[in-house]
Design an enzyme around this catalytic site. Structure first.
Site, mmCIF file in Angstrom:
data_model
loop_
_atom_site.group_PDB
_atom_site.id
_atom_site.type_symbol
_atom_site.label_atom_id
_atom_site.label_comp_id
_atom_site.label_asym_id
_atom_site.label_seq_id
_atom_site.Cartn_x
_atom_site.Cartn_y
_atom_site.Cartn_z
ATOM 1 N N ASN A 23 -13.017 49.898 -47.957
ATOM 2 C CA ASN A 23 -13.038 51.048 -47.048
ATOM 3 C C ASN A 23 -13.932 50.832 -45.827
ATOM 4 O OD1 ASN A 23 -11.235 52.298 -48.663
ATOM 5 N ND2 ASN A 23 -12.645 53.856 -49.467
ATOM 6 N N ARG A 127 -2.909 65.087 -47.625
ATOM 7 C CA ARG A 127 -3.658 64.223 -46.709
ATOM 8 C C ARG A 127 -3.191 64.275 -45.253
ATOM 9 N NH1 ARG A 127 -5.429 58.799 -49.893
ATOM 10 N NH2 ARG A 127 -7.140 58.868 -48.433
HETATM 11 C C1 UD1 Z 1 -11.319 57.842 -47.141
HETATM 12 C C2 UD1 Z 1 -11.221 56.667 -48.098
HETATM 13 C C3 UD1 Z 1 -10.711 57.116 -49.450
HETATM 14 C C4 UD1 Z 1 -11.580 58.248 -49.983
HETATM 15 C C5 UD1 Z 1 -11.723 59.362 -48.960
HETATM 16 C C6 UD1 Z 1 -12.716 60.445 -49.382
HETATM 17 C C7 UD1 Z 1 -10.750 54.831 -46.592
HETATM 18 C C8 UD1 Z 1 -9.777 53.811 -46.106
HETATM 19 N N1 UD1 Z 1 -10.306 55.684 -47.512
HETATM 20 O O1 UD1 Z 1 -10.003 58.356 -46.974
HETATM 21 O O2 UD1 Z 1 -10.744 55.999 -50.346
HETATM 22 O O3 UD1 Z 1 -10.991 58.774 -51.165
HETATM 23 O O4 UD1 Z 1 -12.184 58.825 -47.700
HETATM 24 O O5 UD1 Z 1 -13.943 59.889 -49.658
HETATM 25 O O6 UD1 Z 1 -11.905 54.849 -46.180
HETATM 26 N N2 UD1 Z 1 -8.383 65.903 -44.076
HETATM 27 C C9 UD1 Z 1 -7.777 66.864 -43.312
HETATM 28 N N3 UD1 Z 1 -7.366 66.515 -42.050
HETATM 29 C C10 UD1 Z 1 -7.554 65.264 -41.538
HETATM 30 C C11 UD1 Z 1 -8.182 64.287 -42.337
HETATM 31 C C12 UD1 Z 1 -8.587 64.638 -43.601
HETATM 32 O O7 UD1 Z 1 -7.594 67.997 -43.741
HETATM 33 O O8 UD1 Z 1 -7.165 65.018 -40.378
HETATM 34 C C13 UD1 Z 1 -8.811 66.246 -45.447
HETATM 35 C C14 UD1 Z 1 -8.139 65.406 -46.510
HETATM 36 O O9 UD1 Z 1 -6.894 65.941 -46.878
HETATM 37 C C15 UD1 Z 1 -9.128 65.449 -47.645
HETATM 38 C C16 UD1 Z 1 -10.467 65.478 -46.901
HETATM 39 O O10 UD1 Z 1 -10.191 65.898 -45.582
HETATM 40 O O11 UD1 Z 1 -8.988 66.647 -48.370
HETATM 41 C C17 UD1 Z 1 -11.206 64.154 -46.865
HETATM 42 O O12 UD1 Z 1 -10.319 63.160 -46.393
HETATM 43 P P1 UD1 Z 1 -10.861 61.909 -45.548
HETATM 44 O O13 UD1 Z 1 -12.350 61.863 -45.648
HETATM 45 O O14 UD1 Z 1 -10.243 61.957 -44.201
HETATM 46 O O15 UD1 Z 1 -10.255 60.704 -46.357
HETATM 47 P P2 UD1 Z 1 -9.672 59.356 -45.769
HETATM 48 O O16 UD1 Z 1 -10.432 58.948 -44.556
HETATM 49 O O17 UD1 Z 1 -8.190 59.449 -45.701
#
Ligand code: UD1
Length: 426
Positions: A23, A127
């Site tokens: 990550n 997501r």
């Molecule tokens: C990253 C990690 C993943 C980990 C996650 C949470 C990487 C490549 N992946 O994923 O392994 O499980 O962090 O620690 O680093 N959300 C929204 N809108 C957005 C973006 C996110 O609502 O535009 C929500 C998501 O649905 C989720 C939360 O925010 O409920 C956290 O997601 P996020 O921190 O963005 O996860 P990733 O970056 O996809």
């Protein structure tokens, strides 16, 4: 397709080298697009997701050279994006790996335009990417959604902005930080994610000439620069891999030294593990893990953004709790639908009941081996852990998920006495 055959009941004893963090490596590779001067990353894990990101960068015009590191643990990836020749991240790559969306910020900042396939749903929930888009719009990008693609353009470049994230997102913080590094003026990210991988990305960008302060806290300041230059950066160790093997050692009553692991990166998990009866001590080379007492005890856990207990260790912790004395309540607050390992663990004799976003686990003294199916990356490894502790034989099918995130998992476990082998699914 490959599967793993595990004969359970052998304590893990020995040393496990911890690989570079997937990550961290993925956003770092995307950051290679920001400079025409190249970026050299060492300690990159050898994983399917890294190969997918390499394919994507190639597609966008970057030249990549990849070679094994001298210690034979990771690989060194040199990315040279002298020119961006294509601004489109196609569906076929993005659907395989959601983190492909991390090229969005760098592409708009460097080339003034990006077309990135919408990642869509995935096994662990909806997501969305609205926060990534909000951040770029706030920096002056125009965004249209067309035919399943995000089309972002900023022909006159991006400008600095004050961006407040309504919820914490790791990926949106990374995309915004990378875009802001080439924007005109200062950007402030408020309610930013604080994961060690964010601080590692900032460290690399600073090495490339960016001006960034506050990474690792909830407010990050980025002073944009007209261009960035080459740097060498070594990817930080994978805290999720370290936490996973710590739980594997605890589950099998083993005694393992995790080489390169950092206690400061897994403090929330370490505190919980101590309450359960797992001893984690820092050594000169990393972390030693063993049991404090004969039987582990059930402890409640809630997943939270860093520095809280990571959602990426939830499935493994649940596997651990199936063998503890007493009950444990595991609450998932980051992703919906992240309990897909539960029916599979139940097939191995676990007693788990799901109530909304919580699962109640009543410990049992013996899990039994069974054929099980891996559904996502962390769910897969939780089944491997259960197989290592179970009586008899477990077959974990569909392990391509596992290969996305764990470098040489069966070799690392085998070296510590596990009976585990990879074979082709019939
Ligand atoms: C990253 C990690 C993943 C980990 C996650 C949470 C990487 C490549 N992946 O994923 O392994 O499980 O962090 O620690 O680093 N959300 C929204 N809108 C957005 C973006 C996110 O609502 O535009 C929500 C998501 O649905 C989720 C939360 O925010 O409920 C956290 O997601 P996020 O921190 O963005 O996860 P990733 O970056 O996809």
């Amino acid at each position: 397709m490959d599967r793993l055959r595990i004969s359970g009941g052998h304590p893990l004893v020995g040393e496990i080298p911890i690989s570079g963090a997937k990550n961290a490596a993925l956003p770092l590779m995307a950051a290679g697009l920001l400079s025409d001067d190249g970026l050299t990353l060492a300690n990159v894990p050898n994983l399917a997701d890294i190969a997918s990101m390499a394919d994507l960068l190639n597609e966008l015009g970057a030249e990549l050279t990849i070679k094994r590191d001298e210690n034979n643990q990771g690989q060194t990836v040199r990315i040279h994006a002298q020119e961006i020749t294509n601004i489109e991240a196609p569906y076929d790559i993005v659907r395989k790996m959601r983190a492909s969306v991390l090229v969005l910020g760098p592409l708009v900042a460097r080339a003034g335009e990006a077309k990135v396939s919408l990642p869509g749903g995935c096994a662990i929930g909806n997501r969305p990417v609205d926060l990534h888009l909000m951040a770029l719009e706030s920096m002056g990008a125009q965004i249209e959604l067309e035919a399943g693609y995000i089309h972002a353009f900023a022909p006159k470049g991006l400008h600095g902005s004050r961006i407040t994230f309504p919820t914490i997102s790791v990926g949106a913080t990374e995309n915004a930080m990378m875009a802001a590094a080439l924007a005109n003026g200062e950007t402030t990210l408020i309610n930013a994610a604080r994961e060690p991988e964010i601080a590692d990305l900032a460290k690399c960008l600073i090495g490339m000439g960016a001006e960034i302060t506050g990474a690792g806290s909830d407010t990050i300041y980025i002073q944009g620069k007209p261009g960035l230059s080459h740097t060498n950066h070594s990817v930080l160790p994978d805290r999720i891999e370290a936490g996973t093997f710590a739980m594997a050692a605890a589950m099998t009553s083993g005694n393992v030294e995790l080489l390169g692991a950092k206690l400061s990166h897994i403090e929330a998990a370490a505190t919980i593990l101590k309450e359960c009866g797992v001893n984690l001590t820092e050594t000169e080379r990393g972390l030693r893990v063993s049991r404090l007492r004969d039987r582990l005890v059930g402890v409640d856990v809630m997943t939270e953004p860093y520095p809280g207990f990571p959602t990426d260790l939830q499935a493994q912790f649940m596997a651990l709790m199936t063998t503890a004395d007493g009950a444990s309540m595991v609450t998932e607050t980051i992703f919906e639908n992240r309990f897909m390992h539960v029916p599979e663990l139940t097939r191995m004799g676990a007693n788990i009941n799901i109530h909304g976003s919580s699962a109640m686990i009543r410990g049992t003294s013996n899990l039994r081996g069974a054929p099980v199916m891996a559904t996502d990356l962390r769910a897969s490894v939780s089944l491997v852990l259960a197989g290592l502790a179970a009586e008899g034989e477990t077959i974990v099918n569909r392990i391509y998920h596992l290969d996305r995130g764990y470098d040489q998992v069966e070799n690392k476990l085998k070296a510590c006495g596990a009976e585990i082998r990879r074979e082709k699914e019939a």
